[in-house]
Design an enzyme around this catalytic site. Structure first.
Site, PDB file in Angstrom:
ATOM      1  N   HIS A 112      -8.878  34.868  -5.831  1.00 25.74           N
ATOM      2  CA  HIS A 112     -10.154  34.303  -5.405  1.00 25.74           C
ATOM      3  C   HIS A 112     -11.062  34.125  -6.610  1.00 25.74           C
ATOM      4  O   HIS A 112     -11.122  35.017  -7.452  1.00 25.74           O
ATOM      5  CB  HIS A 112     -10.821  35.240  -4.396  1.00 25.74           C
ATOM      6  CG  HIS A 112     -12.191  34.767  -3.997  1.00 25.74           C
ATOM      7  ND1 HIS A 112     -12.376  33.723  -3.106  1.00 25.74           N
ATOM      8  CD2 HIS A 112     -13.431  35.170  -4.392  1.00 25.74           C
ATOM      9  CE1 HIS A 112     -13.679  33.517  -2.950  1.00 25.74           C
ATOM     10  NE2 HIS A 112     -14.336  34.382  -3.726  1.00 25.74           N
TER      11      HIS A 112
ATOM     12  N   ALA B 158       0.852  -1.212   0.000  1.00 24.52           N
ATOM     13  CA  ALA B 158       0.000   0.000   0.000  1.00 24.52           C
ATOM     14  C   ALA B 158       0.872   1.241   0.000  1.00 24.52           C
ATOM     15  O   ALA B 158       0.607   2.204   0.713  1.00 24.52           O
ATOM     16  CB  ALA B 158      -0.940  -0.013   1.207  1.00 24.52           C
TER      17      ALA B 158
ATOM     18  N   VAL C 240       2.969   4.223  -2.571  1.00 22.21           N
ATOM     19  CA  VAL C 240       2.479   5.153  -3.593  1.00 22.21           C
ATOM     20  C   VAL C 240       2.057   4.399  -4.859  1.00 22.21           C
ATOM     21  O   VAL C 240       0.945   4.589  -5.378  1.00 22.21           O
ATOM     22  CB  VAL C 240       3.576   6.193  -3.934  1.00 22.21           C
ATOM     23  CG1 VAL C 240       3.090   7.126  -5.018  1.00 22.21           C
ATOM     24  CG2 VAL C 240       3.986   6.966  -2.700  1.00 22.21           C
TER      25      VAL C 240
ATOM     26  N   VAL D 189       6.006  -3.753  -3.973  1.00 21.02           N
ATOM     27  CA  VAL D 189       6.579  -3.688  -2.616  1.00 21.02           C
ATOM     28  C   VAL D 189       7.841  -2.821  -2.574  1.00 21.02           C
ATOM     29  O   VAL D 189       8.602  -2.890  -1.606  1.00 21.02           O
ATOM     30  CB  VAL D 189       6.886  -5.106  -2.063  1.00 21.02           C
ATOM     31  CG1 VAL D 189       5.607  -5.887  -1.841  1.00 21.02           C
ATOM     32  CG2 VAL D 189       7.825  -5.875  -2.992  1.00 21.02           C
TER      33      VAL D 189
END
Ligand SMILES: Cc1cc2nc3c(=O)[nH]c(=O)nc-3n(C[C@H](O)[C@H](O)[C@H](O)COP(=O)(O)OP(=O)(O)OC[C@H]3O[C@@H](n4cnc5c(N)ncnc54)[C@H](O)[C@@H]3O)c2cc1C
Length: 480
Positions: free
Chosen positions: A456, A194, A196, A282
């Site tokens: 914004h 588990a 990246v 792995v």
């Protein structure tokens, strides 16, 4: 070619044209040096390609599929919220994979063009360093070419780690490269690891319809990430439908017909499940097979990494090593900076890599990105700190995008306001982290971000607000 061919001479010969090697070659050429770059990468059809793991079988093809699969899922699940009704969303994996392959081809072809434009001589074949800065290039036909270099840069990269108890066959039990090229969506997919790569590949195939089980030996999820972010990520990945089993050690896998039986052990005992494909993800290990002839003096450590100093210089004068094959995170951008640094140092220019400010990104949904220290690292270091967070649910732009999952977290020093770490989980986290990296590279304080105008409505306002929240001055969320 004869066994004693004439030597061609270069200022710099780079072995490996991945994201560490090819930038080294280009920068060295920009520095007016005579440069050659040798690469042995061959695709399944035997064709050579520059670009290394990253362009051929890593960063680029995985992001192509992550993008396509994310759009597919959004079209199915999210478009209706925008008032877009699609009666029938269908997957055409052939087209999706064709697009992935075309992107890879364009990008790897681009390196040929860059070499040409910069005057780098590209050799396709195996490169071996011999004593005295001689590089012997062996082509696919076995012909040898001997080149001499004032400087040699080793950039041979890495390969996937394989598990003895899970025998790789490239069809049923596969590595990350194979898993990027499936021609059908496996109904059941197992992923060992588990990390990246495991999470990105698991996400792709889950979004396209696979039932995905991820087996992770560690008890902790994403231990390298800030734990608040990791916890949030786990929640979202479970919501996507990834079945993540932590503290589960795979003890073996066996192929029978077109099924792989996977066995694992956890605190509750031994278990087994069946999948159609099993991906082993792995980790990766440095690749130095056949790279160094006897007597070069280059030292390789017990884990296979080429030993270098902080400037990527090996123990041998004028021999350098960069990228995945040397210490530090196995990331394309880390290798690129090392390659450029070495090319500049060879040319007598000042250059260094700031290893403290290397961003990490996981391209899942939500995306995860961070730079600097995690809260657990700061705590362990004993420095007094303050934390500000801002949720994307309070961002107008994130609402408009229908992407409100996640948050920005900033950790700063209590004494001088130095930014110690910035952690993001949410939309475009990998893009947003750029501002955080720049701020930390320039030794910005939290106040510097607080006083910087952010447009914004943008996602980057979340970073601004998190910086304000560090001093309990956020405007758009409640300060706690
Ligand atoms: C599925 C996957 C996804 C990834 N996603 C990301 C990501 O999103 N972002 C990121 O930063 N990193 C990512 N990575 C990691 C990234 O690919 C590596 O960190 C990066 O490629 C390392 O660059 P490198 O140049 O050191 O080595 P490589 O890219 O491995 O390149 C080395 C090259 O040298 C060649 N070579 C080796 N030995 C010789 C020799 N003796 N003679 C000639 N040529 C030789 C190899 O064939 C290869 O072409 C991913 C990896 C995988 C597997």
């Amino acid at each position: 070619m004869s066994s004693q061919p004439a030597s061609e001479q270069f200022d710099v010969v780079v072995i490996g044209a991945g994201p560490a090697g090819y930038p080294a070659a280009i920068r060295a050429a920009q520095n007016k040096l005579k440069v050659a770059c040798v690469d042995q990468w061959q695709n399944a059809d035997g064709s050579y390609a520059f670009g290394g793991t990253c362009l051929n079988a890593g960063c680029i093809p995985s992001k192509a599929l992550l993008e396509s699969s994310e759009l597919y899922l959004r079209a199915k699940q999210e478009f209706s919220a925008h008032g877009i009704r699609l009666s029938d969303v269908q997957l055409d994996l052939g087209i999706m994979q064709g697009r992935r392959a075309a992107i890879v081809k364009t990008m790897t072809g681009g390196i040929n063009a860059l070499f040409k434009a910069n005057g780098v001589v590209g050799y396709q074949g195996h490169g071996q360093l011999r004593p005295g800065n001689i590089v012997v290039v062996t082509g696919a036909d076995g012909a040898e070419k001997r080149v001499e270099a004032k400087h040699v840069v080793l950039a041979p990269g890495s390969v996937p780690v394989r598990l003895r108890s899970v025998p790789h066959d490239g069809k049923w039990i596969v590595d990350s490269w194979n898993a990027l090229e499936f021609d059908a969506v496996p109904a059941r997919l197992g992923v060992i690891g588990a990390g990246v790569i495991g999470l990105e590949l698991g996400s792709v195939w889950r979004r396209l319809g696979s039932e995905v089980t991820v087996i992770e030996a560690l008890d902790e999820f994403l231990p390298m990430a800030d734990q608040a972010i990791a916890k949030e990520a786990l929640r979202h990945f479970k919501k996507l439908g990834l079945d993540i089993k932590l503290g589960a050690k795979v003890s073996g896998a066996e192929v029978s017909g077109s099924t792989v039986k996977v066995k694992y052990v956890d605190a509750a005992g031994e278990h087994a499940f069946e999948v159609d494909k099993l991906v082993v993800a792995v980790g990766r290990k440095p690749f130095t097979e056949g790279l160094l002839a006897d007597g070069t003096g280059v030292v390789v450590d017990g884990r296979g990494f080429i030993e270098v100093d902080e400037y990527c210089h090996t123990a041998v004068p004028n021999v350098w090593a960069v990228g995945d094959a040397v210490r530090g995170p196995m990331l394309a951008h880390k290798g690129k900076e090392e390659g450029v640094m070495v090319a500049d140092r060879i040319a007598g220019r000042f250059a260094e890599v700031n290893y403290k400010v290397i961003p990490s990104v996981i391209y899942t949904a939500p995306e995860i990105a961070w730079v600097g220290q995690t809260e657990q690292q700061v705590k362990a270091g004993g420095r007094a700190y303050k934390v500000g967070t801002f949720p994307f649910s309070a961002s107008g732009r994130a609402r408009a995008m229908e992407s409100t999952a996640g948050l920005v977290k900033i950790i700063s020093a209590r004494d001088d306001d130095e930014i110690l770490g910035i952690h993001i989980i949410g939309p475009m986290a990998g893009e947003l982290i750029g501002e955080a990296v720049l701020a930390m590279e320039y030794s910005a304080s939290t106040e510097d971000i607080q006083r910087t105008i952010h447009a914004h409505p943008t996602l980057s306002e979340a970073l601004h607000e998190a910086a304000l929240a560090v001093d309990k001055m956020a405007i758009d969320s409640i300060n706690r």
